[in-house]
Design an enzyme around this catalytic site. Structure first.
Site, mmCIF file in Angstrom:
data_model
loop_
_atom_site.group_PDB
_atom_site.id
_atom_site.type_symbol
_atom_site.label_atom_id
_atom_site.label_comp_id
_atom_site.label_asym_id
_atom_site.label_seq_id
_atom_site.Cartn_x
_atom_site.Cartn_y
_atom_site.Cartn_z
ATOM 1 C CG HIS A 90 -1.729 -1.236 1.381
ATOM 2 N ND1 HIS A 90 -2.967 -1.469 0.840
ATOM 3 C CD2 HIS A 90 -1.394 -2.388 2.027
ATOM 4 C CE1 HIS A 90 -3.379 -2.691 1.163
ATOM 5 N NE2 HIS A 90 -2.440 -3.278 1.874
ATOM 6 C CB SER A 150 13.754 22.563 -14.714
ATOM 7 O OG SER A 150 12.889 23.670 -14.866
ATOM 8 C CE LYS A 166 12.373 19.374 -10.344
ATOM 9 N NZ LYS A 166 11.099 19.603 -11.075
ATOM 10 C CD GLU A 169 9.585 12.193 -15.021
ATOM 11 O OE1 GLU A 169 8.547 12.808 -14.766
ATOM 12 O OE2 GLU A 169 10.657 12.771 -15.311
ATOM 13 C CE1 TYR A 211 -5.120 -9.101 -45.753
ATOM 14 C CE2 TYR A 211 -6.581 -8.220 -47.443
ATOM 15 C CZ TYR A 211 -5.523 -8.059 -46.575
ATOM 16 O OH TYR A 211 -4.888 -6.853 -46.506
ATOM 17 C CE LYS A 260 1.208 -5.471 -43.425
ATOM 18 N NZ LYS A 260 -0.243 -5.551 -43.058
HETATM 19 N N1 ARG Z 1 -1.124 -4.667 -47.941
HETATM 20 C C1 ARG Z 1 -1.859 -5.823 -47.572
HETATM 21 C C2 ARG Z 1 -1.819 -6.016 -46.069
HETATM 22 O O1 ARG Z 1 -1.036 -5.409 -45.450
HETATM 23 C C3 ARG Z 1 -1.271 -7.031 -48.199
HETATM 24 C C4 ARG Z 1 -2.310 -8.033 -48.598
HETATM 25 C C5 ARG Z 1 -3.158 -7.393 -49.615
HETATM 26 N N2 ARG Z 1 -4.167 -8.169 -50.146
HETATM 27 C C6 ARG Z 1 -5.174 -7.563 -50.782
HETATM 28 N N3 ARG Z 1 -5.978 -8.282 -51.366
HETATM 29 N N4 ARG Z 1 -5.315 -6.270 -50.757
HETATM 30 O O2 ARG Z 1 -2.582 -6.759 -45.480
#
Ligand code: ARG
Length: 461
Positions: free
Chosen positions: A159, A280, A286, A293, A320, A328
């Site tokens: 605590h 600072s 400081k 941090e 897909y 990404k």
């Molecule tokens: N740029 C696409 C991705 O990052 C790659 C696969 C693309 N496929 C498609 N049919 N657009 O997922």
């Protein structure tokens, strides 16, 4: 440059709207997968040759062309063309320039859907290895500091109130064992990611007689995906990486928070080296622990990246979907964030000055050995609940008189219980409190030395 700029241009009467084109392009971020894309394509060309879809001469020409592309990437001379949508198109177009129309045979029986899933898994392999090494280096820095401060006592907290004495090494080693679980999570993530998606093609499986087992062996995968729909729809491996990074980030934020707190004048347990602190712009006196941090703060984006990809994947119909392109940037951001944290933390840890004198003094204050008085009475035969109650009264008495526990005379103590004898004094020191906790995993210096041995054994890469 020959041919339309789109891989799929022929079906379309209209050129893409520039805003739509900019919006769908992924090159700005998937260019990080360039070498993985080349590696995957080389293996695919070989697989096509084994299936007699390419002649040996064609495959050789394509592989040589792809090796030339790889060399350009390594030399930094590869020209990325944003008008070519993504990394797959960029690599294929450059291959076409280098080897001519035979390049057009490379994409036989393959889709960008299984191609990107492969690229990401290949990339994950490398970044997992880097994360594991960064965690190991951080553990090594902690072990070193623990070894050099082995017996130094400090207050342990619950605590955020002083609770019982521990040794500093025990506190530091707690993080070593946390980071070990993080390393194990990354190992498990890489093991589950070790499955080849290539050969799933767009979604239904490639229509050519590809030996996927040989392809997996060629690319160093332990297994082949058993379902083509799953292979192109699955981003569990990224999510597991992001989760492992988020949990590691949480651990690292707690370590950074401890150090930030300990560096306050109120605690005064640690001093940051100037090299790992900042000043600072207005307050000349400081010295701020900005590095710590920011380590604490960056856990926020590690969590955010996990939640972003989880949310993107939620409810997506098989197989897909373009939504998945959104995986990404969070992935790369977590890779970079973790790498940045693990790059700065080991040298920061090495540079700290621990104020063991201050810690030692604080370790004995605030009735920190009250539990030891209760334990003393238990050893003399009193049930623990009664001992707890009795010691509570002793502490209240001491508080009223403004005394520390060790300042109360034996005579006074014996008025609370005839079980208390002169040997009680020795039981209430910080050293005795520490030494009593010699169980495996306890804070007694001898137990901590054993834990240190176990921690050291974890440091082999
Ligand atoms: N740029 C696409 C991705 O990052 C790659 C696969 C693309 N496929 C498609 N049919 N657009 O997922």
């Amino acid at each position: 440059m020959t041919g339309p700029s789109k891989l799929w241009g022929a079906r379309f009467r209209q050129a893409a709207d520039p805003a739509a084109e900019r919006f769908t392009a992924s090159l700005a971020f998937d260019r990080r997968l360039a070498t993985q894309d080349v590696t995957g394509s080389i293996a695919w060309a070989r697989a096509l040759a084994r299936a007699a879809i390419l002649t040996t001469a064609e495959a050789t020409k394509i592989v040589e062309g792809l090796e030339a592309v790889r060399a350009e990437l390594q030399a930094g001379t590869f020209v990325f063309r944003p008008e070519l949508e993504d990394i797959h198109t960029n690599v294929e177009r450059r291959l076409q320039e280098l080897v001519g129309d035979v390049a057009g045979k490379l994409h036989t029986g393959r889709s960008r859907n299984d191609q990107i899933a492969l690229d990401e898994r290949l990339y994950l392999r490398e970044v997992v290895a880097a994360a594991r090494e960064g965690l190991r280096a951080t553990q090594a820095a902690l072990v070193e500091r623990a070894a050099e401060t082995e017996d130094a006592p400090m207050p342990g907290y619950t605590h955020l109130q002083r609770a019982q004495p521990v040794v500093l090494a025990h506190h530091l080693l707690a993080y070593v064992f946390m980071l070990q679980r993080d390393r194990e999570r990354f190992v498990a993530c890489a093991a589950r990611a070790d499955v080849l998606p290539l050969g799933a093609a767009a979604l239904a499986g490639t229509a050519f007689p590809i030996d996927r087992e040989a392809l997996a062996a060629d690319l160093g995968f332990a297994a082949v995906s058993p379902n083509s729909l799953d292979a192109v729809s699955d981003r569990d491996f990224l999510l597991e990486f992001l989760a492992a990074a988020a949990i590691a980030g949480m651990h690292l934020s707690r370590l950074a928070a401890d150090l930030t707190l300990w560096a306050t004048a109120e605690f005064g347990f640690v001093e940051f080296a100037d090299a790992f602190a900042t000043g600072s712009s207005i307050m000349p006196q400081k010295k701020n622990p900005d590095v710590a941090e920011l380590i604490r703060g960056k856990s926020g984006r590690l969590y955010g990246n996990l939640v972003a990809v989880l949310t993107t994947m939620k409810g997506l119909p098989l197989s897909y979907n373009s939504d998945m392109q959104e995986d990404k940037e969070p992935f790369f951001d977590s890779v970079d964030t973790l790498e940045a944290i693990l790059g700065v933390l080991p040298p920061l840890l090495a540079s700290l000055t621990f104020r063991v004198d201050r810690m030692r003094q604080a370790a004995g204050e605030q009735y920190s050995t009250a539990t030891d008085l209760a334990d003393y009475l238990v050893r003399k035969g009193l049930p623990f609940r009664q001992a707890h109650e009795l010691v509570g009264r002793v502490v209240r008495h001491a508080l009223e008189k403004g005394l520390r526990l060790d300042e109360i005379s034996i005579e006074e103590l014996t008025t609370f219980s005839p079980l208390i004898g002169p040997d009680v004094k020795a039981a209430l020191t910080v050293e005795a409190s520490l030494a009593a906790r010699a169980v495996t995993g306890g804070t007694a210096p001898e137990a901590v030395r054993r834990a240190l041995g176990r921690a050291r054994a974890l440091l082999t890469p």
